[in-house]
Write a protein that holds these residues in place. Structure first.
Motif, PDB file in Angstrom:
ATOM      1  N   ARG B  59       0.817  -1.215   0.000  1.00  0.00           N
ATOM      2  CA  ARG B  59       0.000   0.000   0.000  1.00  0.00           C
ATOM      3  C   ARG B  59       0.848   1.261   0.000  1.00  0.00           C
ATOM      4  O   ARG B  59       0.529   2.241  -0.665  1.00  0.00           O
ATOM      5  N   LEU B  60       1.929   1.228   0.787  1.00  0.00           N
ATOM      6  CA  LEU B  60       2.766   2.420   0.888  1.00  0.00           C
ATOM      7  C   LEU B  60       3.492   2.693  -0.424  1.00  0.00           C
ATOM      8  O   LEU B  60       3.698   3.845  -0.805  1.00  0.00           O
ATOM      9  N   VAL B  61       3.872   1.632  -1.119  1.00  0.00           N
ATOM     10  CA  VAL B  61       4.483   1.817  -2.439  1.00  0.00           C
ATOM     11  C   VAL B  61       3.445   2.390  -3.410  1.00  0.00           C
ATOM     12  O   VAL B  61       3.720   3.340  -4.145  1.00  0.00           O
ATOM     13  N   GLU B  62       2.213   1.847  -3.357  1.00  0.00           N
ATOM     14  CA  GLU B  62       1.147   2.353  -4.222  1.00  0.00           C
ATOM     15  C   GLU B  62       0.827   3.820  -3.924  1.00  0.00           C
ATOM     16  O   GLU B  62       0.502   4.585  -4.821  1.00  0.00           O
ATOM     17  N   ALA B  63       0.935   4.204  -2.654  1.00  0.00           N
ATOM     18  CA  ALA B  63       0.633   5.582  -2.264  1.00  0.00           C
ATOM     19  C   ALA B  63       1.818   6.510  -2.492  1.00  0.00           C
ATOM     20  O   ALA B  63       1.777   7.678  -2.098  1.00  0.00           O
ATOM     21  N   ASP B  64       2.882   5.983  -3.062  1.00  0.00           N
ATOM     22  CA  ASP B  64       4.076   6.772  -3.355  1.00  0.00           C
ATOM     23  C   ASP B  64       4.773   7.295  -2.092  1.00  0.00           C
ATOM     24  O   ASP B  64       5.359   8.369  -2.091  1.00  0.00           O
ATOM     25  N   LEU B  65       4.673   6.526  -1.036  1.00  0.00           N
ATOM     26  CA  LEU B  65       5.402   6.891   0.183  1.00  0.00           C
ATOM     27  C   LEU B  65       6.694   6.097   0.281  1.00  0.00           C
ATOM     28  O   LEU B  65       7.642   6.520   0.938  1.00  0.00           O
ATOM     29  N   LEU B  66       6.713   4.931  -0.332  1.00  0.00           N
ATOM     30  CA  LEU B  66       7.931   4.129  -0.395  1.00  0.00           C
ATOM     31  C   LEU B  66       8.192   3.756  -1.851  1.00  0.00           C
ATOM     32  O   LEU B  66       7.283   3.727  -2.668  1.00  0.00           O
ATOM     33  N   SER B  67       9.464   3.467  -2.134  1.00  0.00           N
ATOM     34  CA  SER B  67       9.767   2.866  -3.431  1.00  0.00           C
ATOM     35  C   SER B  67      10.488   1.547  -3.172  1.00  0.00           C
ATOM     36  O   SER B  67      11.142   1.370  -2.144  1.00  0.00           O
ATOM     37  N   ARG B  68      10.333   0.621  -4.103  1.00  0.00           N
ATOM     38  CA  ARG B  68      10.885  -0.706  -3.933  1.00  0.00           C
ATOM     39  C   ARG B  68      11.887  -0.951  -5.052  1.00  0.00           C
ATOM     40  O   ARG B  68      11.583  -0.776  -6.229  1.00  0.00           O
ATOM     41  N   ALA B  69      13.096  -1.351  -4.683  1.00  0.00           N
ATOM     42  CA  ALA B  69      14.121  -1.632  -5.691  1.00  0.00           C
ATOM     43  C   ALA B  69      14.748  -2.974  -5.387  1.00  0.00           C
ATOM     44  O   ALA B  69      14.709  -3.453  -4.253  1.00  0.00           O
ATOM     45  N   GLU B  70      15.324  -3.603  -6.394  1.00  0.00           N
ATOM     46  CA  GLU B  70      15.984  -4.884  -6.171  1.00  0.00           C
ATOM     47  C   GLU B  70      17.426  -4.652  -5.747  1.00  0.00           C
ATOM     48  O   GLU B  70      18.081  -3.736  -6.213  1.00  0.00           O
ATOM     49  N   ASP B  71      17.873  -5.518  -4.868  1.00  0.00           N
ATOM     50  CA  ASP B  71      19.243  -5.424  -4.386  1.00  0.00           C
ATOM     51  C   ASP B  71      20.162  -6.137  -5.385  1.00  0.00           C
ATOM     52  O   ASP B  71      19.991  -7.337  -5.626  1.00  0.00           O
ATOM     53  N   ILE B  79      14.897  -3.688  -1.643  1.00  0.00           N
ATOM     54  CA  ILE B  79      15.280  -2.540  -0.827  1.00  0.00           C
ATOM     55  C   ILE B  79      14.140  -1.532  -0.856  1.00  0.00           C
ATOM     56  O   ILE B  79      13.707  -1.117  -1.930  1.00  0.00           O
ATOM     57  N   TYR B  80      13.653  -1.171   0.324  1.00  0.00           N
ATOM     58  CA  TYR B  80      12.606  -0.162   0.402  1.00  0.00           C
ATOM     59  C   TYR B  80      13.220   1.181   0.769  1.00  0.00           C
ATOM     60  O   TYR B  80      14.039   1.260   1.689  1.00  0.00           O
ATOM     61  N   SER B  81      12.820   2.214   0.044  1.00  0.00           N
ATOM     62  CA  SER B  81      13.323   3.558   0.312  1.00  0.00           C
ATOM     63  C   SER B  81      12.166   4.520   0.513  1.00  0.00           C
ATOM     64  O   SER B  81      11.079   4.327  -0.029  1.00  0.00           O
ATOM     65  N   LEU B  82      12.421   5.572   1.299  1.00  0.00           N
ATOM     66  CA  LEU B  82      11.437   6.632   1.468  1.00  0.00           C
ATOM     67  C   LEU B  82      11.409   7.487   0.207  1.00  0.00           C
ATOM     68  O   LEU B  82      12.443   7.723  -0.416  1.00  0.00           O
ATOM     69  N   THR B  83      10.221   7.960  -0.142  1.00  0.00           N
ATOM     70  CA  THR B  83      10.122   8.966  -1.204  1.00  0.00           C
ATOM     71  C   THR B  83      10.164  10.352  -0.555  1.00  0.00           C
ATOM     72  O   THR B  83      10.088  10.477   0.673  1.00  0.00           O
ATOM     73  N   GLU B  84      10.257  11.380  -1.375  1.00  0.00           N
ATOM     74  CA  GLU B  84      10.222  12.757  -0.854  1.00  0.00           C
ATOM     75  C   GLU B  84       8.944  12.998  -0.048  1.00  0.00           C
ATOM     76  O   GLU B  84       8.973  13.639   1.007  1.00  0.00           O
ATOM     77  N   LYS B  85       7.842  12.444  -0.559  1.00  0.00           N
ATOM     78  CA  LYS B  85       6.542  12.573   0.124  1.00  0.00           C
ATOM     79  C   LYS B  85       6.630  12.044   1.559  1.00  0.00           C
ATOM     80  O   LYS B  85       6.080  12.634   2.485  1.00  0.00           O
TER      81      LYS B  85
END
Lengths: 162, 162
Positions: B59-71, B79-85
């Motif tokens: 949900r947080l990725v969908e809401a653009d609060l987190l982004s998900r990247a592969e390690d 790897i989960y990262s915070l967005t600017e939001k």
DNA sequence: CCTATCTGCTTGCACTTTGCAACTGGTTGC
DNA sequence: GCAACCAGTTGCAAAGTGCAAGCAGATAGG
């Protein structure tokens, strides 16, 4: 609500206020000056169900965020007031509004009040908190009404909208 | 989450973040620098269930609060990262912590970091947000590490506790 | 190779919370 | 005496939460 999970301040705040309705109820009492059950039930734009409202009011009174008093003019009327603990949520609510205004699809007429509060900064928040103390705790008034200013801005925005 | 209820900034923020776990996850990524699923699952003091963690991350990725990247070092690691939001939630989280510290039964070791952030005021929050941008968005570093200072204070409080 | 461990999840199931609609017993104003 | 109003309550379906176990693929060590 679940039993205590940890002593982290953010977690404890979330345990107390982290559901979809508690802060909506507090918002309506704080900014809309709604003090009776029926006012809170009917007037909010979000349309809370009466059983949930009853439950939240009970929990908020138990958590010392609201106090409940009987209305001398009507034996069945209950008056809900903010406690000092709830009045100190003003900066938190302002930050919530500020973030929502910046990042979510808010409507103009619902955000003019937030805009004023943000622009006014901590000094305005303090004045607003003093006014809430007058209204809810019976502390003598100190300055001009912030609530009146907020209400005026809201009504102007509503009028502009048509 | 329910469909949209109203355009009020506070309501919309509550619809996005108003549950028991979303902000806990963001807190752990933000202050604990936990970036992988297993880290988030095992390490938090509150013990989130893995299915709920998975749901919240989605949900947080969908809401653009987190982004998900592969390690790149491990084909199954995410790897989960915070967005600017999400980084802009810092003032809100500080206010939540401040209120909790003042009104709820917090533990000393879980609140020293909040105390520092409160004392530092908006200038320190900005420095912290810049540091998060470096860590999560790849923006070049600007100043000394706030996170290191917070971690040190926390570890000292833990040591005092025994 | 082979096995043990680690990876981010998923599944099944019981329990709790939410949401809706109708309803209640009492009070007040006319 | 009667309609409108008062703060809720009740019953029930749907959604969300919490726990324990399990999964397929990836990696590390021997």
């Amino acid at each position: 609500m679940t039993a205590q999970r940890s002593g982290c301040p953010i977690n404890l705040t979330l345990e107390t206020l982290g559901d979809r309705w508690s802060l909506i109820v507090i918002r309506d009492i704080m900014f809309g000056n709604r003090r009776h059950f029926r006012e809170l039930h009917g007037a909010s734009d979000e349309g809370i169900a009466s059983n949930i409202l009853a439950d939240r009011l009970k929990r908020l009174v138990e958590a010392d965020l609201l106090s409940r008093a009987e209305d001398p003019s009507h034996k069945q009327k209950a008056i809900y007031s903010l406690t000092e603990k709830a009045i100190q949520l003003v900066p938190l609510l302002v930050q919530m509004g500020a973030w929502g205004r910046r990042h979510l699809p808010v409507s103009r007429e619902m955000s003019v009040r937030q805009e004023l509060l943000e622009e006014g900064g901590p000094a305005l928040w303090d004045a607003f908190m003093d006014e809430l103390r007058t209204l809810h705790l019976g502390v003598p008034a100190k300055g001009p009404s912030v609530l009146a200013r907020l209400r005026q801005a809201y009504e102007e925005a509503l009028a502009e909208k048509g």
